[in-house]
Design a protein around this motif. Structure first.
Motif, mmCIF file in Angstrom:
data_model
loop_
_atom_site.group_PDB
_atom_site.id
_atom_site.type_symbol
_atom_site.label_atom_id
_atom_site.label_comp_id
_atom_site.label_asym_id
_atom_site.label_seq_id
_atom_site.Cartn_x
_atom_site.Cartn_y
_atom_site.Cartn_z
ATOM 1 N N GLY A 77 0.797 -1.218 0.000
ATOM 2 C CA GLY A 77 0.000 0.000 0.000
ATOM 3 C C GLY A 77 0.828 1.264 0.000
ATOM 4 O O GLY A 77 0.450 2.265 -0.635
ATOM 5 N N TRP A 80 3.194 1.180 -3.503
ATOM 6 C CA TRP A 80 2.474 1.050 -4.784
ATOM 7 C C TRP A 80 0.999 1.417 -4.600
ATOM 8 O O TRP A 80 0.098 0.598 -4.842
ATOM 9 C CB TRP A 80 2.600 -0.392 -5.312
ATOM 10 C CG TRP A 80 3.993 -0.909 -5.273
ATOM 11 C CD1 TRP A 80 4.533 -1.767 -4.368
ATOM 12 C CD2 TRP A 80 5.060 -0.561 -6.167
ATOM 13 N NE1 TRP A 80 5.867 -1.985 -4.636
ATOM 14 C CE2 TRP A 80 6.213 -1.260 -5.738
ATOM 15 C CE3 TRP A 80 5.140 0.272 -7.289
ATOM 16 C CZ2 TRP A 80 7.430 -1.147 -6.392
ATOM 17 C CZ3 TRP A 80 6.365 0.386 -7.940
ATOM 18 C CH2 TRP A 80 7.481 -0.321 -7.495
ATOM 19 N N PRO A 81 0.707 2.647 -4.174
ATOM 20 C CA PRO A 81 -0.694 3.030 -3.890
ATOM 21 C C PRO A 81 -1.598 2.977 -5.114
ATOM 22 O O PRO A 81 -2.775 2.611 -5.001
ATOM 23 C CB PRO A 81 -0.555 4.463 -3.355
ATOM 24 C CG PRO A 81 0.740 4.964 -3.905
ATOM 25 C CD PRO A 81 1.642 3.769 -3.955
ATOM 26 N N HIS A 82 -1.076 3.317 -6.292
ATOM 27 C CA HIS A 82 -1.913 3.297 -7.493
ATOM 28 C C HIS A 82 -2.254 1.861 -7.911
ATOM 29 O O HIS A 82 -3.357 1.592 -8.395
ATOM 30 C CB HIS A 82 -1.199 4.041 -8.628
ATOM 31 C CG HIS A 82 -0.814 5.443 -8.271
ATOM 32 N ND1 HIS A 82 -1.744 6.393 -7.911
ATOM 33 C CD2 HIS A 82 0.392 6.058 -8.170
ATOM 34 C CE1 HIS A 82 -1.132 7.532 -7.619
ATOM 35 N NE2 HIS A 82 0.168 7.345 -7.770
ATOM 36 N N MET A 84 -2.557 -0.683 -5.733
ATOM 37 C CA MET A 84 -3.534 -1.203 -4.776
ATOM 38 C C MET A 84 -4.911 -0.574 -4.978
ATOM 39 O O MET A 84 -5.925 -1.218 -4.767
ATOM 40 C CB MET A 84 -3.037 -0.962 -3.349
ATOM 41 C CG MET A 84 -1.847 -1.833 -2.956
ATOM 42 S SD MET A 84 -2.149 -3.607 -3.210
ATOM 43 C CE MET A 84 -3.471 -3.916 -2.044
ATOM 44 N N LYS A 85 -4.907 0.701 -5.384
ATOM 45 C CA LYS A 85 -6.197 1.358 -5.623
ATOM 46 C C LYS A 85 -6.960 0.668 -6.749
ATOM 47 O O LYS A 85 -8.175 0.464 -6.665
ATOM 48 C CB LYS A 85 -5.968 2.831 -5.978
ATOM 49 C CG LYS A 85 -7.258 3.597 -6.261
ATOM 50 C CD LYS A 85 -6.946 5.036 -6.647
ATOM 51 C CE LYS A 85 -8.235 5.789 -6.996
ATOM 52 N NZ LYS A 85 -7.935 7.184 -7.429
ATOM 53 N N PHE A 86 -6.220 0.287 -7.792
ATOM 54 C CA PHE A 86 -6.881 -0.359 -8.932
ATOM 55 C C PHE A 86 -7.085 -1.859 -8.690
ATOM 56 O O PHE A 86 -8.166 -2.406 -8.932
ATOM 57 C CB PHE A 86 -6.041 -0.153 -10.197
ATOM 58 C CG PHE A 86 -6.601 -0.852 -11.409
ATOM 59 C CD1 PHE A 86 -7.706 -0.331 -12.077
ATOM 60 C CD2 PHE A 86 -6.044 -2.034 -11.866
ATOM 61 C CE1 PHE A 86 -8.244 -0.983 -13.181
ATOM 62 C CE2 PHE A 86 -6.576 -2.689 -12.972
ATOM 63 C CZ PHE A 86 -7.663 -2.156 -13.627
ATOM 64 N N GLY A 88 -6.706 -3.679 -5.771
ATOM 65 C CA GLY A 88 -7.217 -4.126 -4.477
ATOM 66 C C GLY A 88 -8.596 -4.768 -4.548
ATOM 67 O O GLY A 88 -8.806 -5.884 -4.045
ATOM 68 N N THR A 162 -7.017 2.874 -15.766
ATOM 69 C CA THR A 162 -6.547 2.304 -14.492
ATOM 70 C C THR A 162 -6.566 3.327 -13.362
ATOM 71 O O THR A 162 -6.221 2.995 -12.234
ATOM 72 C CB THR A 162 -5.128 1.747 -14.661
ATOM 73 O OG1 THR A 162 -4.266 2.789 -15.168
ATOM 74 C CG2 THR A 162 -5.108 0.582 -15.627
ATOM 75 N N SER A 163 -6.964 4.568 -13.689
ATOM 76 C CA SER A 163 -7.109 5.568 -12.624
ATOM 77 C C SER A 163 -8.453 5.446 -11.924
ATOM 78 O O SER A 163 -8.663 6.035 -10.858
ATOM 79 C CB SER A 163 -6.974 6.981 -13.212
ATOM 80 O OG SER A 163 -5.710 7.152 -13.804
ATOM 81 N N PRO A 165 -11.817 2.682 -10.703
ATOM 82 C CA PRO A 165 -12.029 1.267 -10.331
ATOM 83 C C PRO A 165 -12.379 0.416 -11.542
ATOM 84 O O PRO A 165 -13.030 0.874 -12.479
ATOM 85 C CB PRO A 165 -13.186 1.355 -9.335
ATOM 86 C CG PRO A 165 -13.156 2.749 -8.811
ATOM 87 C CD PRO A 165 -12.677 3.600 -9.948
ATOM 88 N N THR A 399 4.614 5.188 -5.553
ATOM 89 C CA THR A 399 4.226 6.366 -4.790
ATOM 90 C C THR A 399 5.031 7.599 -5.233
ATOM 91 O O THR A 399 6.216 7.486 -5.568
ATOM 92 C CB THR A 399 4.457 6.132 -3.281
ATOM 93 O OG1 THR A 399 4.142 7.326 -2.571
ATOM 94 C CG2 THR A 399 5.903 5.768 -2.994
#
Length: 459
Positions: A77, A80-82, A84-86, A88, A162-163, A165, A399
């Motif tokens: 998290g 690599w926040p981007h 995990m956002k996509f 996760g 990918t920005s 969901p 990140t």
């Protein structure tokens, strides 16, 4: 050092450290359960002592593996926040089930360690079997997420790319990604082979110093049978995995083999050093048609070379090819040792214990762990520049927070310290192994206990 490079190094260090404990956590409980089953069947107290010693080792390694695994979950998290956002919502089910398997393993490992002589023998053995099964299941679930990253499936990218969901997520299709069976099978066999032959090598070294020690002889026999069987099966699973890579990740296959040009009758290369500038792999022993045969079961099949892919989607060929060669060499050496043991046991009706075999077992002890590290290098570096193959680039997932090199240095120092502590604790365990002169007293005490039990039940 750029943020991207620091994040990739930190993940490599973390995964490289954690995977060693994960594979032992998968296989060592199985050895423990086999030893206890032999004790229940033969009443030989040495098998009981062996199961107890391996259980203590499993507990130490489980604790460190839990810590390093928790660190990894945070790193996913934070670094690599981007991603995990996509991803996760897509792979969350796999991680959640892995957590369930992990807690099951922890609970029953506690029951196993503290349940000796407190619960019925079969229930105790069953607790150990659940530890072994949940450890293997935990590994399968985690690797299934990696398989999805290599061959993403079970979702649709929406209008926001990918920005935003993902849409139309199917958890089962996500779990059963095209590479899932190949990766989980290959990794699970690798865990049993690496751990089994590592344990066999350690007990071979101790047996060499104390030739009449039945404890080390039986420990080597169990671990050699488990590790050797997995090592002999591994080439077949590797062939299947290569076939899946050939059909789903063609740039990775080309990098693994140092194949620059598209051609039929593509050769299998043994060794060699790829030269991306010249577009060739030098100094390799080439077997004509070997790569086509292994990849597509047809020596005339066409293999797509790296030059047919844009330069910005080619994996780092030197790293991938050399890591693949190391993995295969280690795996073949382990299979050769297993075949030696199997043939000798078939001819002599006993596992070999001659000086040359013990030396070979000692030499082979670290090969499985080296092969696993090299194999994961192939898997992860061979997927670059993608973090999700064909969907999201690694550079787009990292990140934006600066100064990741501080985190890299801190975590590396933590892992080095943990490694030293684990080596010290395991050294104490092995030094506490019973000597040949102590085994007679163990067997005598067991016989005395059995006699007392019989006296106690007489009318």
């Amino acid at each position: 050092m750029s943020n991207l490079l620091a994040a990739r190094w930190q993940m490599a260090v973390s995964l490289g450290f954690h995977i060693l404990f994960a594979v032992v956590g998968i296989a060592l409980p199985f050895l423990m359960v086999v030893a206890e089953a032999l004790w229940m069947r033969t009443k030989d107290p040495l098998y009981r002592v062996l199961a107890q010693r391996w259980a203590r080792g499993a507990a130490i390694l489980f604790a460190v593996g839990a810590v390093s695994g928790t660190v990894l979950s945070f790193e996913l998290g934070l670094l690599w926040p981007h991603f995990m956002k996509f991803a996760g919502p897509i792979v969350g089910v796999g991680f959640a089930l892995e957590g369930f398997a992990f807690f099951t393993e922890a609970i029953f490992l506690g029951i196993y360690i503290y349940g000796w002589d407190r619960i019925p023998a079969f229930a105790h053995w069953l607790a150990g079997a659940i530890v072994a099964a949940s450890g293997a299941l935990s590994g399968i679930l985690v690797v299934s997420v990696n398989a999805w990253m290599n061959t993403p499936a079970g979702f649709v990218i929406g209008a926001g790319g990918t920005s935003a969901p993902a849409e139309s997520i199917h958890p089962l299709a996500t779990f059963l990604a095209p590479a899932m069976l190949a990766e989980t099978l290959h990794m699970t066999l690798a865990a049993y082979a690496a751990t089994g032959l590592l344990v066999a090598g350690i007990h071979a070294a101790l047996l060499g110093r104390d030739r009449s020690n039945l404890f080390h002889r039986r420990a080597m026999a169990i671990s050699l049978v488990v590790g050797g069987a997995a090592a002999l099966l591994q080439p077949a699973s590797g062939h299947y995995a290569a076939h899946v890579v050939a059909t789903t990740q063609k740039p990775k296959l080309a990098a693994m083999e140092g194949q620059f040009r598209t051609q039929t009758w593509a050769p299998l290369r043994i060794g060699g050093l790829p030269d991306p500038e010249a577009g060739e792999t030098r100094y390799a022993l080439e077997i004509p048609g070997g790569l086509s045969l292994l990849s597509y079961n047809d020596p005339r099949a066409e293999v797509v070379g790296l030059e047919d892919f844009p330069a910005d989607v080619r994996p780092p060929v030197r790293v991938v090819h050399l890591a693949f060669q190391v993995m295969v060499a280690c795996g073949m050496a382990m299979a050769a040792l297993a075949a030696w043991a199997g043939v000798s046991a078939w001819r002599a009706r006993a596992l070999p214990d001659g000086p040359w075999f013990l030396r070979a077992a000692i030499a082979a002890a670290p090969l499985g762990m080296i092969a696993i590290e090299a194999g994961w290098t192939v898997t992860e570096v061979g997927r670059q520049p993608w973090i999700i193959q064909g969907v999201m680039r690694t550079a787009d997932a990292v990140t934006p927070v600066a100064g990741l090199w501080v985190s890299l240095v801190s975590y590396t120092a933590l892992y080095v310290a943990l490694g030293v502590v684990v080596a010290f604790l395991l050294g104490l365990q092995f030094r506490a192994s019973p000597l040949a002169s102590e085994i007679a007293s163990i067997e005598g005490a067991a016989a005395s206990g059995a006699e007392s039990n019989r006296e106690g039940v007489r009318p």
